[in-house]
Motif scaffolding. Structure first.
Motif, short mmCIF file in Angstrom:
data_model
loop_
_atom_site.label_atom_id
_atom_site.label_comp_id
_atom_site.label_asym_id
_atom_site.label_seq_id
_atom_site.Cartn_x
_atom_site.Cartn_y
_atom_site.Cartn_z
N GLU A 5 18.35 -8.11 -35.18
CA GLU A 5 19.62 -8.00 -35.94
C GLU A 5 19.90 -9.63 -35.97
OE1 GLU A 5 22.90 -6.64 -33.51
OE2 GLU A 5 24.22 -7.76 -34.82
N ILE A 9 20.12 -11.70 -39.77
CA ILE A 9 21.24 -12.66 -40.02
C ILE A 9 20.95 -14.03 -40.37
CG2 ILE A 9 23.75 -13.35 -39.33
CD1 ILE A 9 23.56 -10.94 -37.12
N ILE A 27 29.65 -18.33 -41.08
CA ILE A 27 28.73 -17.47 -40.43
C ILE A 27 28.30 -18.12 -38.96
CG2 ILE A 27 26.57 -16.44 -40.19
CD1 ILE A 27 26.84 -15.89 -43.32
N GLY A 28 28.47 -17.40 -37.85
CA GLY A 28 27.87 -17.81 -36.34
C GLY A 28 28.76 -17.86 -35.55
N ASP A 30 32.68 -15.73 -33.87
CA ASP A 30 33.31 -14.38 -33.69
C ASP A 30 34.13 -14.29 -34.87
OD1 ASP A 30 32.19 -13.62 -31.36
OD2 ASP A 30 33.31 -15.37 -30.18
N LEU A 118 29.52 -16.56 -48.41
CA LEU A 118 29.71 -15.46 -47.49
C LEU A 118 29.90 -16.09 -46.09
CD1 LEU A 118 28.92 -12.30 -47.16
CD2 LEU A 118 26.67 -12.91 -46.44
N ASP A 122 28.72 -8.03 -40.58
CA ASP A 122 28.46 -7.34 -39.41
C ASP A 122 27.04 -6.68 -39.90
OD1 ASP A 122 28.45 -6.36 -36.64
OD2 ASP A 122 29.76 -4.56 -37.14
P1 ADP Z 1 30.44 -10.43 -33.13
O1 ADP Z 1 29.52 -9.52 -32.18
O2 ADP Z 1 31.17 -11.44 -32.44
O3 ADP Z 1 31.01 -9.57 -34.26
P2 ADP Z 1 27.80 -10.72 -34.70
O4 ADP Z 1 26.77 -10.80 -33.47
O5 ADP Z 1 27.86 -8.82 -34.78
O6 ADP Z 1 29.10 -11.13 -34.11
O7 ADP Z 1 27.56 -11.57 -35.60
C1 ADP Z 1 27.03 -12.89 -35.44
C2 ADP Z 1 27.58 -13.81 -36.67
O8 ADP Z 1 26.66 -13.40 -37.87
C3 ADP Z 1 29.15 -13.78 -36.99
O9 ADP Z 1 29.58 -14.92 -37.31
C4 ADP Z 1 29.08 -12.37 -38.11
O10 ADP Z 1 30.09 -13.05 -39.05
C5 ADP Z 1 27.97 -12.96 -38.85
N1 ADP Z 1 27.15 -11.87 -39.54
C6 ADP Z 1 26.74 -10.51 -38.85
N2 ADP Z 1 26.13 -9.78 -39.77
C7 ADP Z 1 26.38 -10.33 -41.21
C8 ADP Z 1 25.89 -10.18 -42.43
N3 ADP Z 1 25.49 -8.90 -42.67
N4 ADP Z 1 26.58 -10.89 -43.26
C9 ADP Z 1 27.09 -12.19 -42.94
N5 ADP Z 1 27.47 -12.65 -41.93
C10 ADP Z 1 26.94 -11.76 -40.89
#
Ligand code: ADP
Ligand code: MG
Length: 325
Positions: A5, A9, A27-28, A30, A118, A122
């Motif tokens: 995953e 990303i 992105i990156g 929470d 973007l 998730d």
């Molecule tokens: P959390 O568990 O805190 O929700 P994630 O591990 O799901 O965070 O995601 C890590 C980072 O990547 C977050 O900043 C989230 O917004 C980003 N992210 C996850 N999936 C995507 C996606 N499909 N497109 C853009 N950003 C994403």
């Protein structure tokens, strides 16, 4: 070897050319941190696209990426908002890199053209589904709404109507589909600059996603009035007319098929000259198709004043529709 995953990303979703100055944190983390200037309102819209419902299984992933963003940009256009930031929730059956690469190409090439970054999302495993949330900016109090149409206002649409519906009809019948009609269905062009320009001109606006009659119906319901349309004025493309025997066969498509993503808006008569001056620069063009009445209901008339009967009235996900959307 399939990616995790976080690798997906990192490799695909975090890779983009747009970096906006108003993104304090993208992105990156929470959550993303975004700066909204004083005097601006945040316009937020979200649209879900499910395989088998909004696009047939096997649809070009580039087109899915394009359309997932385009339908949200179209909502920004309908509000007169300037698109700024997107978030994306995606459910994938497998970590299919080829799919994700093409999907993000489609999404990011459109995002680039509109300066959209973007900023988060998730990524989960499950049936193919894409949800994009769009955040736009509009000067406080200036957004276009569905309410606001007034008797005597002219009703306009951008572009041509029924093209996406004609493409869908051909695909469902297993016929070969004209390339222009197919691109209208797969890669709609949101009318963003047009929507923003209409802020000072239109009394109400909506984007046509479920069909003109259904969506104009929302303007009428929100505004509390009725309308009369001249079906002979409906803007039809040459490609659509090529697929039907005569214009009368094209009207139901233009009136009731969805997915056109054109704007329908109303304009008070004293603003029509300004509108035409502005719209002379728009490649999509505009067409005056009717007028708002004080009498409730929607009347569809031919040029000679006789009613045009319409059986289907638009798309409703929870209605017992046979359409393959
Ligand atoms: P959390 O568990 O805190 O929700 P994630 O591990 O799901 O965070 O995601 C890590 C980072 O990547 C977050 O900043 C989230 O917004 C980003 N992210 C996850 N999936 C995507 C996606 N499909 N497109 C853009 N950003 C994403
Ligand atoms: Mg977290």
């Amino acid at each position: 070897m399939s990616l995790s995953e976080f690798q997906l990303i990192e490799k695909y979703f975090a890779r983009q050319r747009i970096r906006r100055g108003d993104v304090a944190l993208g992105i990156g983390d929470d959550a993303a941190l975004l700066r909204v200037l004083p005097g601006m309102e945040l316009a937020v819209a979200i649209d879900a696209m499910v395989e088998g419902r909004h696009f047939p299984a096997g649809t070009d992933p580039f087109a899915i990426g394009h359309k997932a963003l385009a339908v949200n940009l179209s909502d920004m256009a309908a509000m007169g908002a300037e698109p700024a930031w997107a978030t994306l929730a995606i459910s994938l059956p497998t970590a299919d890199e080829a799919f994700v690469a093409q999907f993000t190409d489609g999404l990011f090439s459109l995002a680039y053209r509109y300066g959209v970054e973007l900023v988060g999302g998730d990524t989960v495993r499950g049936p193919l589904m894409v949800v994009v949330q769009m955040h736009g900016l509009v000067p406080a109090g200036k957004a276009l709404k569905r309410s606001g149409a007034f008797p005597g206002d002219a009703i306009y649409v951008t572009g041509t109507l029924g093209d996406a519906g004609a493409a869908l009809q051909q695909i469902l019948k297993g016929e070969s589909c004209n390339a222009m009609l197919r691109s209208r269905l797969d890669r709609p062009e949101p009318r963003v600059k047009e929507g923003m320009a209409l802020r000072e001109i239109a009394s109400s606006a909506i984007d046509i996603s479920d069909g003109l009659v259904a969506d104009l119906g929302h303007i009428l319901a929100a505004s509390g009035f009725g309308a009369t349309l001249d079906v002979e004025a409906l803007p039809l493309s040459a490609e659509l007319l090529d697929t039907v025997a005569d214009r009368e066969q094209a009207w139901p498509l233009a009136l009731a098929s969805g997915d056109d993503y054109e704007l329908c808006f109303t304009v008070s008569p004293h603003r029509e000259a300004t509108l035409h001056a502005l719209a002379s620069e728009w490649s999509c063009g505009i067409t005056r198709i009717g007028i708002i009445d004080s009498k409730a209901g929607l009347r569809l008339l031919r040029g000679d004043g006789t009613p045009f009967p319409l059986a289907v009235r638009g798309f409703d996900h929870f209605a017992d529709a046979e359409r393959g959307r």
